[in-house]
Design an enzyme around this catalytic site. Structure first.
Site, PDB file in Angstrom:
ATOM      1  N   GLU A 170      65.341 -25.557 -46.718  1.00  0.00           N
ATOM      2  CA  GLU A 170      65.275 -25.988 -48.118  1.00  0.00           C
ATOM      3  C   GLU A 170      64.767 -27.417 -48.229  1.00  0.00           C
ATOM      4  OE1 GLU A 170      67.450 -28.682 -48.491  1.00  0.00           O
ATOM      5  OE2 GLU A 170      68.095 -28.227 -46.454  1.00  0.00           O
ATOM      6  N   GLU A 313      65.801 -28.884 -44.278  1.00  0.00           N
ATOM      7  CA  GLU A 313      64.458 -28.308 -44.206  1.00  0.00           C
ATOM      8  C   GLU A 313      64.375 -27.047 -43.341  1.00  0.00           C
ATOM      9  OE1 GLU A 313      62.106 -32.642 -44.432  1.00  0.00           O
ATOM     10  OE2 GLU A 313      61.691 -31.247 -42.788  1.00  0.00           O
TER      11      GLU A 313
END
Length: 347
Positions: A170, A313
């Site tokens: 994310e 991430e």
């Protein structure tokens, strides 16, 4: 849409895996969790000699209205800037995914920025940023379900392209705040127990963050027995999409690697929708966010690494993809005692 069947991993395949693992040229259990990984993969794929074909890290990007409350060290504009960085291949996840031989798939599910026709970006925008959870719900109920469905559908789409190992990542400035709210509500934990300093906020901002999360829960009154309601009231688009990725992978009987705190908050929603998804989840690492460990323990998941990571991430998950492949290679390529002509015991 969320009521589809998810089957537990079959013990018969796990037993097949352990029979082979215990016949390899090593003391039984001497490769520790690498052996556990291999056995789980055989069970998940329902194949005595499974193959990891193609790997993808799905990175969902979204903004959050709660950044207006001063809970992050960075302005929300950084979300869109980091999306461009990922598309150029310059982010941490790009580097580690290349190392793992995985493709990075960047998805705009709720960034408050108009990317237009942007090469390499998958546009699945549900909202232009989640609502400020101190004043209103993050999402409507229908948008929360839509976010979950997007995660499910992307897994199905990429599985049809030959991908059979996924990681969930994310990008979203301020997203440790809704993640803390989600974990607090679903694990019945105090806000202080599950809230960390995110990207590195100072002590004053940290105290404000705790107060903001408490206010958000009090105002929105999320129902702890309804994970979709929790997602809608105090979550966010990328958290919902990650829940969908976990549900999608479990329904297709393929493994999914979760990353840090936000990724785990998404997995927690999926777990509360259907606890059987746990069979298909690999917890990559234990981040420095204090709520991460609580969420993992609630689901009965034990992380493979503890590297003091807090980037998100999908970076930790990408690293663990290499470890998962190492476990499978040991299982498939190491000789058995009979094959090697090695005595099993000292006489």
């Amino acid at each position: 849409m969320l009521n589809f069947k998810i089957e537990p991993v079959k013990k018969d395949f796990i037993d097949i895996a352990w029979k082979r693992l215990n016949s390899l040229t090593k003391p039984q259990g001497s490769l520790g969790r690498l052996e556990e990984i291999a056995a789980r993969l055989v069970g998940i794929y329902e194949d005595p000699m499974p193959e990891i074909k193609k790997k993808a890290v799905l990175v969902f990007a979204s903004d959050h209205g709660v950044t207006e409350e001063g809970v992050s060290a960075y302005p929300k504009e950084v979300t869109a800037q980091m999306v461009f960085n990922m598309l150029r291949g310059g982010a941490g996840i790009n580097v580690l995914a290349r190392h793992a031989g995985a493709d990075v798939v960047v998805v705009d599910i709720g960034v408050d920025y108009d990317f237009g026709e942007c090469k390499g970006l998958i546009s699945k925008k549900v909202v232009k940023g989640a609502g400020n959870i101190t004043k209103a719900p993050a999402l409507s109920g229908s948008d929360a379900i839509k976010c979950i469905e997007i995660g499910i559908e992307l897994v199905k789409e990429y599985h049809q392209k030959g991908y059979n190992l996924f990681a969930a990542g994310e990008m979203g400035i301020g997203n440790t705040t809704p993640s803390s709210a989600v974990v607090s509500v679903l694990t019945h934990s105090q806000v202080e127990e599950v809230t960390g300093k995110g990207t590195g906020i100072d002590e004053e901002t940290f105290k404000r963050k705790i107060e903001v999360i408490k206010r958000a829960i009090k105002i929105n009154k999320p129902n702890p027995s309804d994970p979709v309601d929790v997602l809608a009231k105090v979550g966010g688009p990328e958290i919902g999409a990650i829940a969908g990725v976990v549900l999608g992978c479990a329904s297709l009987k393929i493994p999914v690697v979760i990353d840090g705190f936000i990724s785990t908050a998404g997995a927690l929603i999926a777990y509360c929708i259907n606890p059987v998804v746990r069979d298909y989840i690999f917890a990559s690492h234990n981040s420095v966010e204090r709520g991460h460990k609580i969420a993992l323990e609630f689901m009965g998941l034990k992380p493979l690494l503890d590297l003091n990571l807090r980037l998100g991430e999908g970076t930790g998950a990408a690293i663990v993809m290499t470890i998962i492949e190492a476990g499978l290679k040991i299982y498939k390529e190491m000789a058995t005692f009979d094959e090697a002509g090695v005595s099993k015991s000292v006489k």
